[in-house]
Design a protein around this motif. Structure first.
Motif, PDB file in Angstrom:
ATOM      1  N   ALA A 242       0.828  -1.200   0.000  1.00  0.00           N
ATOM      2  CA  ALA A 242       0.000   0.000   0.000  1.00  0.00           C
ATOM      3  C   ALA A 242       0.864   1.253   0.000  1.00  0.00           C
ATOM      4  CB  ALA A 242      -0.906   0.000   1.225  1.00  0.00           C
ATOM      5  N   LYS A 243       0.502   2.188  -0.842  1.00  0.00           N
ATOM      6  CA  LYS A 243       1.264   3.423  -0.951  1.00  0.00           C
ATOM      7  C   LYS A 243       0.514   4.548  -0.253  1.00  0.00           C
ATOM      8  CE  LYS A 243       3.428   6.522  -4.303  1.00  0.00           C
ATOM      9  NZ  LYS A 243       3.570   6.865  -5.728  1.00  0.00           N
ATOM     10  N   ALA A 244       1.211   5.298   0.587  1.00  0.00           N
ATOM     11  CA  ALA A 244       0.557   6.371   1.325  1.00  0.00           C
ATOM     12  C   ALA A 244       0.048   7.439   0.373  1.00  0.00           C
ATOM     13  CB  ALA A 244       1.538   6.992   2.319  1.00  0.00           C
ATOM     14  N   SER A 245      -1.114   7.986   0.708  1.00  0.00           N
ATOM     15  CA  SER A 245      -1.683   9.067  -0.083  1.00  0.00           C
ATOM     16  C   SER A 245      -1.098  10.379   0.437  1.00  0.00           C
ATOM     17  CB  SER A 245      -3.205   9.059   0.065  1.00  0.00           C
ATOM     18  OG  SER A 245      -3.764  10.154  -0.602  1.00  0.00           O
ATOM     19  N   ARG A 246      -0.210  10.993  -0.315  1.00  0.00           N
ATOM     20  CA  ARG A 246       0.406  12.231   0.159  1.00  0.00           C
ATOM     21  C   ARG A 246      -0.575  13.385  -0.038  1.00  0.00           C
ATOM     22  NH1 ARG A 246       5.246  13.276  -4.290  1.00  0.00           N
ATOM     23  NH2 ARG A 246       3.904  13.732  -6.080  1.00  0.00           N
ATOM     24  N   TYR A 247      -0.408  14.407   0.787  1.00  0.00           N
ATOM     25  CA  TYR A 247      -1.317  15.542   0.680  1.00  0.00           C
ATOM     26  C   TYR A 247      -0.585  16.858   0.921  1.00  0.00           C
ATOM     27  CZ  TYR A 247      -1.636  15.846   5.851  1.00  0.00           C
ATOM     28  OH  TYR A 247      -1.358  16.006   7.190  1.00  0.00           O
ATOM     29  N   LEU A 248      -1.158  17.897   0.367  1.00  0.00           N
ATOM     30  CA  LEU A 248      -0.690  19.272   0.547  1.00  0.00           C
ATOM     31  C   LEU A 248      -1.616  19.951   1.542  1.00  0.00           C
ATOM     32  CD1 LEU A 248       0.692  22.048  -0.400  1.00  0.00           C
ATOM     33  CD2 LEU A 248      -1.138  22.123  -2.111  1.00  0.00           C
ATOM     34  N   ALA A 249      -1.069  20.645   2.521  1.00  0.00           N
ATOM     35  CA  ALA A 249      -1.880  21.440   3.443  1.00  0.00           C
ATOM     36  C   ALA A 249      -1.688  22.911   3.131  1.00  0.00           C
ATOM     37  CB  ALA A 249      -1.488  21.153   4.891  1.00  0.00           C
ATOM     38  N   ILE A 250      -2.756  23.650   3.195  1.00  0.00           N
ATOM     39  CA  ILE A 250      -2.672  25.099   2.971  1.00  0.00           C
ATOM     40  C   ILE A 250      -3.464  25.792   4.066  1.00  0.00           C
ATOM     41  CG2 ILE A 250      -4.619  25.021   1.308  1.00  0.00           C
ATOM     42  CD1 ILE A 250      -3.222  27.436  -0.093  1.00  0.00           C
ATOM     43  N   HIS A 251      -2.855  26.794   4.667  1.00  0.00           N
ATOM     44  CA  HIS A 251      -3.544  27.550   5.711  1.00  0.00           C
ATOM     45  C   HIS A 251      -4.082  28.833   5.102  1.00  0.00           C
ATOM     46  CE1 HIS A 251      -3.494  30.269   9.455  1.00  0.00           C
ATOM     47  NE2 HIS A 251      -4.598  29.571   9.456  1.00  0.00           N
ATOM     48  N   LEU A 252      -5.400  28.908   4.985  1.00  0.00           N
ATOM     49  CA  LEU A 252      -6.044  30.120   4.468  1.00  0.00           C
ATOM     50  C   LEU A 252      -6.357  31.034   5.643  1.00  0.00           C
ATOM     51  CD1 LEU A 252      -8.554  28.930   1.728  1.00  0.00           C
ATOM     52  CD2 LEU A 252      -6.408  30.142   1.414  1.00  0.00           C
ATOM     53  N   ARG A 253      -5.508  32.021   5.860  1.00  0.00           N
ATOM     54  CA  ARG A 253      -5.773  32.987   6.946  1.00  0.00           C
ATOM     55  C   ARG A 253      -6.674  34.067   6.368  1.00  0.00           C
ATOM     56  NH1 ARG A 253      -7.342  35.050  10.913  1.00  0.00           N
ATOM     57  NH2 ARG A 253      -6.132  35.842  12.678  1.00  0.00           N
ATOM     58  N   PHE A 254      -7.952  33.684   6.180  1.00  0.00           N
ATOM     59  CA  PHE A 254      -8.890  34.603   5.535  1.00  0.00           C
ATOM     60  C   PHE A 254     -10.199  34.644   6.321  1.00  0.00           C
ATOM     61  CE2 PHE A 254     -11.381  36.337   1.916  1.00  0.00           C
ATOM     62  CZ  PHE A 254     -10.519  37.355   1.541  1.00  0.00           C
ATOM     63  N   GLU A 255     -10.062  34.591   7.656  1.00  0.00           N
ATOM     64  CA  GLU A 255     -11.229  34.778   8.504  1.00  0.00           C
ATOM     65  C   GLU A 255     -11.542  36.270   8.598  1.00  0.00           C
ATOM     66  OE1 GLU A 255      -8.906  31.141  10.008  1.00  0.00           O
ATOM     67  OE2 GLU A 255      -8.427  33.214   9.486  1.00  0.00           O
ATOM     68  N   ILE A 256     -12.741  36.601   9.056  1.00  0.00           N
ATOM     69  CA  ILE A 256     -13.176  37.991   9.036  1.00  0.00           C
ATOM     70  C   ILE A 256     -12.296  38.893   9.902  1.00  0.00           C
ATOM     71  CG2 ILE A 256     -14.888  37.689  10.898  1.00  0.00           C
ATOM     72  CD1 ILE A 256     -16.655  39.724   9.297  1.00  0.00           C
TER      73      ILE A 256
END
Length: 477
Positions: A242-256
Motif C-alpha cells: 500500500a502506498k501512502a496518499s500524500r497531501y498538501l496542506a494550505i492555511h487560508l488565513r482569511f477569517e473575518i
C-alpha cells in the motif's frame, strides 16, 4: 485567470509535477538536527517571587506567550504559575492550559529549568494585585522588550510584592539579544515541553489517518504531534504494498478578523466595506478610530506592499501556477473563511480532492471541540504540520509560522514549506488579466523559488519560525 488555470490543470492532468514541489533542498536542510533538549545549567530556585501570565490571542499567540513566560521566569529567578488564557470577543473560547496541553508533562519536563506551580500560594491569592501595583499590561511593556527591561522594571515589583501578573503578554520578549541558554530554553519549551492534550492527540491521529486515505502509513512527525496515538495510524495497514496518499496542506488565513484588520479590499464593493467597518468598530475600536482620524495608506497601496492576506482565489492560482496537478489531495486549514462557500468554490473547482477537518471528521467526533476555537486550531496545526507539503498564504500568520518552524525542527530536511513573497505576488496578480498563463506561471514559480533557500536564523527573527540556529538545532557537519 481562474478559467486559464482550470484549462491548464485539465490539459496537464497526466503531466509530471515539478520535482521540487514535494521536496526541500535536502543536503543543506538536513545539515541541522534538533538539540534544544540539551541542558547545561542547574535548576532555578525561583526565589524572587511568582509570575502569573494571562495570555491573550488565539492558540498560536498563546503558545508563544507561554514559552516567553518560561524564559522570563528563568531570567528573573522567579516561580512560574502555569499560564492562563484570556477570553477574547474575537476567539470566544474559554479553554485553559490543560484543555489544550498536557499540564503534568509541561511541568515535569521543565523542572530542570524553572520552578513551576499550578496555583499561587493561598497567602498571595487573597491580595488585590492591581491595588498593590502587581498587574502589568501590554501597555506597560514595549513590544519585543529586551531582558534588561524586565531586570530593571519587573524584578523590583517581584521583590516588593512577591508576585507580578502579566496581562496579555503578546510578543513582549525580544528574540535578540538573548543569552544562548535562555534562547535554547525557548525552543525547548516550544518543541519539547508543549504536547497536546490526549483528546486532541487522539482526534488528530484520526484526522491524519483519513487524510492519508487509511493507508496505515505514519509520517515522520506523527509521534511528536499525536504521541502514543501515532500507533493507531498504523493499525489500518492494508498490506506492505500500500502506498501512502500524500497531501498538501494550505492555511487560508482569511477569517473575518484578519480581513477586517488588514484594511484591504477584496472585491466586495460597498457592502463589503460597510460590513468590515462595522466589525472593526466592535472588535478593533482603536483601529476603527485611527482609520477615521488619520490618513492611512489606501487599500491599493497596502496590497502593493504585500500586506493583504491572499484570497482563496489567489491561493488556488498560486498552487496551480506552481504545478500542483488537479489530482492533488489538499487539506485546507483555517476557521470560517470570509465569504464562505462562495469563496471556497474557486478552490473546489480546480482541486476536487479538497478537504477540511469538518469534511473528514463527523459531527460526533467534532462535538467535544465545538465552540473551542483554540482546540480546533490545534487539529489544524496537526494536519498542517504532518503534511507532505505545506503552503503558507500569510507570512504574518502565527499558525503558519509555528507550523513551518516545527516542520524544520523535526522534519529532517524532508518537509517542504511554500512561503510566498506576497509583495512579489501582489505585483503579479495586479497584471493577471493582461498576461498569458505561461508567463503568469513562470513569474509565480520564480517568486516562490526565491524563498526556498535554506539559511540559518538571522538576528531578530523568531526562533519558533526559524529554528535553524545553534541555540535550537545543531549543525551535523
Amino acid at each position: 485567470m481562474l478559467a486559464l488555470a482550470a484549462h491548464a490543470l485539465a490539459e496537464g492532468q497526466n503531466k509530471r509535477e515539478p520535482k521540487d514541489l514535494w521536496r526541500e533542498p535536502v543536503v543543506p536542510a538536513s545539515a541541522w538536527m534538533p538539540c534544544a533538549d540539551q541542558r547545561n545549567w542547574e535548576p532555578s530556585g525561583g526565589n524572587n517571587g511568582y509570575i502569573l501570565v494571562t495570555a491573550n490571542g488565539g492558540m498560536n499567540q498563546q503558545r508563544v506567550a507561554i514559552c516567553n513566560a518560561v524564559v522570563l521566569a528563568r531570567l528573573l529567578n522567579a516561580t512560574l504559575v502555569v499560564p492562563k488564557f484570556m477570553y477574547s470577543s474575537v476567539w470566544r473560547d474559554v479553554s485553559q492550559f490543560s484543555d489544550i496541553y498536557q499540564e503534568e508533562h509541561f511541568i515535569n519536563y521543565l523542572t530542570p529549568d524553572i520552578r513551576m506551580v499550578k496555583e499561587l500560594p493561598n497567602k498571595l491569592q487573597s491580595l488585590d494585585l492591581e491595588a498593590i501595583g502587581s498587574v502589568v499590561t501590554d501597555v506597560d511593556i514595549p513590544k519585543e522588550s529586551k531582558p534588561s527591561f524586565y531586570l530593571k522594571n519587573i524584578i523590583p515589583i517581584l521583590l516588593r510584592n512577591g508576585v507580578v501578573h502579566l496581562l496579555g503578554f503578546g510578543n513582549r520578549l525580544a528574540f535578540d539579544p538573548i543569552p544562548f541558554q535562555l534562547q535554547r530554553l525557548r525552543c525547548r519549551c516550544n518543541f519539547h515541553a508543549l504536547q497536546f492534550a490526549p483528546k486532541i492527540q487522539e482526534t488528530g491521529a484520526l484526522l491524519l489517518r483519513r487524510l492519508r486515505k487509511h493507508e496505515g502509513h505514519s509520517g515522520p512527525l506523527d509521534h511528536y504531534l499525536v504521541g502514543p496515538y501515532a500507533d493507531s495510524i498504523m493499525k489500518e495497514k492494508r498490506g506492505q504494498s500500500a502506498k501512502a496518499s500524500r497531501y498538501l496542506a494550505i492555511h487560508l488565513r482569511f477569517e473575518i478578523d484578519m480581513v477586517a484588520h488588514s484594511l484591504c479590499e477584496f472585491g466586495g464593493g460597498e457592502e463589503e466595506r460597510q460590513e468590515l467597518e462595522k466589525y472593526r468598530e466592535i472588535h478593533f475600536p482603536a483601529l476603527a478610530h485611527l482609520k477615521k482620524t488619520t490618513k492611512l495608506p489606501s487599500p491599493a497601496e497596502i496590497r502593493s506592499e504585500g500586506l493583504c492576506p491572499l484570497t482563496p482565489e489567489e491561493a488556488v492560482l498560486m498552487l496551480a501556477a506552481l504545478g500542483f496537478n488537479r489530482k492533488t489531495h489538499v487539506f485546507v486549514a483555517g476557521a470560517q473563511i470570509y465569504g464562505g462557500t462562495r469563496r471556497l468554490g474557486a478552490l473546489n473547482s480546480l482541486y476536487p480532492y479538497l478537504v477540511t477537518k469538518e469534511n473528514l471528521l463527523s459531527a460526533t467526533e467534532l462535538e467535544p471541540f465545538k465552540n473551542f476555537s483554540s482546540q480546533l486550531a490545534a487539529l489544524d496545526f496537526i494536519g498542517c504540520t504532518a503534511a507532505n507539503a505545506f503552503a503558507m498564504t500569510d507570512s504574518g500568520s502565527q499558525l503558519s509560522s509555528l507550523v513551518s518552524g516545527y516542520r524544520i525542527y523535526y522534519g529532517g530536511g524532508k518537509m517542504p514549506t511554500i512561503r510566498p513573497n506576497k509583495r512579489r505576488l501582489a505585483a503579479i496578480f495586479v497584471k493577471n488579466s493582461t498576461i498569458e498563463w505561461k508567463v503568469f506561471e513562470q513569474r509565480v514559480r520564480k517568486a516562490v523559488r526565491q524563498t526556498k533557500h535554506i539559511q540559518s536564523r538571522s538576528k531578530g527573527r523568531s526562533v519558533y519560525r526559524y529554528p535553524r540556529c545553534k541555540e535550537c538545532m545543531c549543525p551535523t557537519d
